[in-house]
Write an enzyme that holds these catalytic residues in place. Structure first.
Site, PDB file in Angstrom:
ATOM      1  N   PRO A  76      -8.085   0.076   5.476  1.00 16.18           N
ATOM      2  CG  PRO A  76      -5.317  -0.410   4.681  1.00 16.18           C
ATOM      3  CD  PRO A  76      -6.347   0.561   5.631  1.00 16.18           C
ATOM      4  CE1 TYR A 132      -1.926  -4.371  10.852  1.00 20.30           C
ATOM      5  CE2 TYR A 132      -4.301  -5.334  11.076  1.00 20.30           C
ATOM      6  CZ  TYR A 132      -2.779  -4.594  10.655  1.00 20.30           C
ATOM      7  OH  TYR A 132      -3.403  -3.972   9.114  1.00 20.30           O
ATOM      8  CB  ILE A 155      -1.265   0.187   1.012  1.00 16.72           C
ATOM      9  CG1 ILE A 155      -2.212  -1.580   1.039  1.00 16.72           C
ATOM     10  CG2 ILE A 155      -2.084   0.807   1.577  1.00 16.72           C
ATOM     11  CD1 ILE A 155      -3.330  -1.146   2.200  1.00 16.72           C
ATOM     12  CB  CYS A 165      13.936   5.884   8.291  1.00 20.08           C
ATOM     13  SG  CYS A 165      13.777   5.822   9.728  1.00 20.08           S
ATOM     14  CG  ASP A 166      13.985   0.629  13.054  1.00 21.34           C
ATOM     15  OD1 ASP A 166      12.817   0.569  13.083  1.00 21.34           O
ATOM     16  OD2 ASP A 166      14.334  -0.644  13.334  1.00 21.34           O
ATOM     17  CG  ASP A 199      10.325   0.160   3.414  1.00 21.16           C
ATOM     18  OD1 ASP A 199       9.036   0.170   3.228  1.00 21.16           O
ATOM     19  OD2 ASP A 199      11.044  -0.712   3.862  1.00 21.16           O
TER      20      ASP A 199
END
Length: 272
Positions: free
Chosen positions: A186, A156, A18, A62-63, A37
């Site tokens: 979503p 989650y 996405i 990047c975390d 990402d």
């Protein structure tokens, strides 16, 4: 935000799924995009694809669990584009396991990435958006945060429910200041999140939100997000049929829970 050409957007988790579709849809409207990402190769590939299509994009590994990630992304946005107009908080993780067998540390890890990363993003980017009096936030939640249909992904689902509440409160605060907020929820979308999820228990059923929700392509969602930004819409479910589910839930909460227990929608065989 009717006019997107020339704007600058950050998309976290923009290397695939996405996030990548949102980045590509924005770039197709002449928005300059920074793709962040944790996978540097995925980010670079997404940025290269946008450039090949004639758009403008840069990639940054990047975390978002790192405390200073969003400050670094904010500074990179300024150095690359001179401003930030759109912030898409899309990156997230999924964990599956029986409720009593998910360690507290895993709850903390999921919440840190799915919820607290958005809090850190706000701390880094909202002062600038408020100062310029214009901008737009997109927070990617989930059907899982709207109603219960599974018990194996509670961290989650709970983190996404909290993100929906956070987004709604931000809309109350930010819209009068000229900043739009979109909460993307979503349903089933063809992404790699399940293949990248951590599974703590073998053989668990995979429950889905309902048989009426067809699997959608990321590109469809990307186009939906762009239109929601242009129209300044808050609630963006990828399938409008979810509104009927929410009405049934609100009308008879106890009956809804009983129905969900009695009629689970199983989508794949149990994992081994």
């Amino acid at each position: 935000m009717q006019h997107l050409a020339g704007k600058a957007a950050l998309v976290t988790g923009g290397g695939n799924g996405i996030g990548r579709a949102i980045a590509e849809a924005l770039a197709a409207r002449d928005v300059r995009v920074l793709i962040a990402d944790i996978d540097p190769h995925a980010a670079a590939d997404a940025a290269a694809a946008i450039a090949t299509a004639g758009g403008a994009a840069i990639a940054v590994a990047c975390d978002i669990a790192e405390p200073d990630c969003f400050e670094r992304l904010r500074d990179r946005m300024i150095s690359a584009f001179g401003r930030t107009d759109i912030v898409v908080n899309n990156a997230g993780i999924l964990l599956s396991g029986l409720p009593l067998e998910i360690p507290v540390a895993e709850w903390q890890r999921v919440f840190d990435i799915n919820l607290m990363a958005v809090v850190r993003s706000n701390a880094a980017f909202l002062p600038g958006l408020i100062a310029q009096g214009a901008g737009h936030l997109v927070n990617t939640a989930s059907f899982a945060g709207l109603y219960g249909y599974a018990y194996d992904r509670l961290p989650y689902a709970a983190s996404k429910a909290a993100l929906i509440s956070l987004s709604e409160g931000l809309a109350l605060y930010l819209r009068p200041l000229g900043i739009g907020v979109t909460c993307l929820c979503p349903g089933p979308v063809r992404t790699t999140i399940m293949s990248r999820a951590k599974f703590l228990n073998a053989g668990l059923e995979i429950r889905a939100p309902g048989p009426q929700f067809a699997l959608q392509e990321p590109e469809t969602v990307g186009a939906q997000v762009v239109e929601a930004i242009r129209e300044n819409r808050f609630f963006l479910p990828t399938d409008p049929q979810v509104r009927d589910v929410l009405i049934r839930r609100a009308t008879d909460f106890d009956g809804f829970v009983e129905h969900q227990i009695a009629h689970p929608h199983i989508v794949v065989p149990a994992r081994t």
